[in-house]
Design a protein around this motif. Structure first.
Motif, PDB file in Angstrom:
ATOM      1  N   SER A 117       0.831  -1.203   0.000  1.00  0.00           N
ATOM      2  CA  SER A 117       0.000   0.000   0.000  1.00  0.00           C
ATOM      3  C   SER A 117       0.869   1.258   0.000  1.00  0.00           C
ATOM      4  O   SER A 117       0.582   2.229  -0.701  1.00  0.00           O
ATOM      5  CB  SER A 117      -0.911  -0.009   1.227  1.00  0.00           C
ATOM      6  OG  SER A 117      -1.650   1.181   1.303  1.00  0.00           O
ATOM      7  N   LEU A 118       1.937   1.222   0.778  1.00  0.00           N
ATOM      8  CA  LEU A 118       2.857   2.362   0.849  1.00  0.00           C
ATOM      9  C   LEU A 118       3.534   2.597  -0.499  1.00  0.00           C
ATOM     10  O   LEU A 118       3.649   3.747  -0.952  1.00  0.00           O
ATOM     11  CB  LEU A 118       3.898   2.117   1.945  1.00  0.00           C
ATOM     12  CG  LEU A 118       4.872   3.257   2.234  1.00  0.00           C
ATOM     13  CD1 LEU A 118       4.120   4.482   2.718  1.00  0.00           C
ATOM     14  CD2 LEU A 118       5.889   2.815   3.272  1.00  0.00           C
ATOM     15  N   VAL A 119       3.946   1.519  -1.148  1.00  0.00           N
ATOM     16  CA  VAL A 119       4.586   1.624  -2.454  1.00  0.00           C
ATOM     17  C   VAL A 119       3.611   2.221  -3.465  1.00  0.00           C
ATOM     18  O   VAL A 119       3.969   3.081  -4.269  1.00  0.00           O
ATOM     19  CB  VAL A 119       5.112   0.244  -2.926  1.00  0.00           C
ATOM     20  CG1 VAL A 119       5.497   0.275  -4.392  1.00  0.00           C
ATOM     21  CG2 VAL A 119       6.297  -0.178  -2.068  1.00  0.00           C
ATOM     22  N   LYS A 120       2.358   1.780  -3.437  1.00  0.00           N
ATOM     23  CA  LYS A 120       1.348   2.319  -4.355  1.00  0.00           C
ATOM     24  C   LYS A 120       1.145   3.815  -4.131  1.00  0.00           C
ATOM     25  O   LYS A 120       0.971   4.578  -5.079  1.00  0.00           O
ATOM     26  CB  LYS A 120       0.034   1.569  -4.197  1.00  0.00           C
ATOM     27  CG  LYS A 120       0.089   0.147  -4.666  1.00  0.00           C
ATOM     28  CD  LYS A 120      -1.073  -0.124  -5.575  1.00  0.00           C
ATOM     29  CE  LYS A 120      -1.065  -1.579  -5.979  1.00  0.00           C
ATOM     30  NZ  LYS A 120      -0.461  -1.767  -7.253  1.00  0.00           N
ATOM     31  N   GLN A 121       1.162   4.249  -2.881  1.00  0.00           N
ATOM     32  CA  GLN A 121       1.026   5.680  -2.575  1.00  0.00           C
ATOM     33  C   GLN A 121       2.218   6.462  -3.115  1.00  0.00           C
ATOM     34  O   GLN A 121       2.056   7.558  -3.674  1.00  0.00           O
ATOM     35  CB  GLN A 121       0.875   5.892  -1.074  1.00  0.00           C
ATOM     36  CG  GLN A 121      -0.466   5.441  -0.538  1.00  0.00           C
ATOM     37  CD  GLN A 121      -0.579   5.636   0.962  1.00  0.00           C
ATOM     38  OE1 GLN A 121       0.382   5.982   1.644  1.00  0.00           O
ATOM     39  NE2 GLN A 121      -1.773   5.386   1.498  1.00  0.00           N
ATOM     40  N   PHE A 122       3.416   5.903  -2.964  1.00  0.00           N
ATOM     41  CA  PHE A 122       4.602   6.566  -3.508  1.00  0.00           C
ATOM     42  C   PHE A 122       4.538   6.643  -5.029  1.00  0.00           C
ATOM     43  O   PHE A 122       4.902   7.659  -5.624  1.00  0.00           O
ATOM     44  CB  PHE A 122       5.883   5.842  -3.079  1.00  0.00           C
ATOM     45  CG  PHE A 122       6.321   6.128  -1.675  1.00  0.00           C
ATOM     46  CD1 PHE A 122       6.279   7.420  -1.170  1.00  0.00           C
ATOM     47  CD2 PHE A 122       6.782   5.119  -0.857  1.00  0.00           C
ATOM     48  CE1 PHE A 122       6.685   7.695   0.121  1.00  0.00           C
ATOM     49  CE2 PHE A 122       7.193   5.385   0.443  1.00  0.00           C
ATOM     50  CZ  PHE A 122       7.140   6.668   0.935  1.00  0.00           C
ATOM     51  N   GLU A 123       4.074   5.572  -5.664  1.00  0.00           N
ATOM     52  CA  GLU A 123       3.948   5.575  -7.123  1.00  0.00           C
ATOM     53  C   GLU A 123       2.964   6.629  -7.583  1.00  0.00           C
ATOM     54  O   GLU A 123       3.212   7.355  -8.549  1.00  0.00           O
ATOM     55  CB  GLU A 123       3.506   4.193  -7.622  1.00  0.00           C
ATOM     56  CG  GLU A 123       4.568   3.142  -7.566  1.00  0.00           C
ATOM     57  CD  GLU A 123       4.048   1.758  -7.958  1.00  0.00           C
ATOM     58  OE1 GLU A 123       2.812   1.571  -8.038  1.00  0.00           O
ATOM     59  OE2 GLU A 123       4.888   0.869  -8.169  1.00  0.00           O
ATOM     60  N   GLY A 124       1.850   6.734  -6.880  1.00  0.00           N
ATOM     61  CA  GLY A 124       0.849   7.753  -7.233  1.00  0.00           C
ATOM     62  C   GLY A 124       1.409   9.159  -7.066  1.00  0.00           C
ATOM     63  O   GLY A 124       1.197  10.031  -7.916  1.00  0.00           O
ATOM     64  N   ALA A 125       2.136   9.381  -5.979  1.00  0.00           N
ATOM     65  CA  ALA A 125       2.733  10.699  -5.739  1.00  0.00           C
ATOM     66  C   ALA A 125       3.784  11.009  -6.798  1.00  0.00           C
ATOM     67  O   ALA A 125       3.871  12.140  -7.291  1.00  0.00           O
ATOM     68  CB  ALA A 125       3.347  10.756  -4.345  1.00  0.00           C
ATOM     69  N   ALA A 126       4.573   9.998  -7.163  1.00  0.00           N
ATOM     70  CA  ALA A 126       5.605  10.209  -8.175  1.00  0.00           C
ATOM     71  C   ALA A 126       4.975  10.545  -9.523  1.00  0.00           C
ATOM     72  O   ALA A 126       5.467  11.421 -10.249  1.00  0.00           O
ATOM     73  CB  ALA A 126       6.486   8.971  -8.298  1.00  0.00           C
TER      74      ALA A 126
END
Length: 70
Positions: A8-17
């Protein structure tokens, strides 16, 4: 449980990126539109005027040479 949390954290980082890249792309496009393209137009105008002047000058010299030869 930890995999789900980190996933979930990785997905949030991907979205922010993706958001950062999208905004950066817009800013770069605006810089091209606002700064680079007008500069390119000015340089193109200057180059074209220089070419036109050189053509006119060569035509004048050609006419003078023809007169001198005759």
């Amino acid at each position: 449980m930890m995999g789900w949390l980190f996933g979930s954290l990785v997905k949030q980082f991907e979205g922010a990126a993706k958001d950062v890249v999208r905004e950066s792309s817009k800013e770069i496009a605006n810089l091209f539109d606002d700064k680079l393209y007008p500069l390119a137009d000015k340089l193109d105008y200057i180059a074209q005027e220089s070419i036109n002047h050189a053509i006119e000058r060569s035509e004048e010299l050609e006419s003078k040479v023809k007169v001198d030869i005759q």
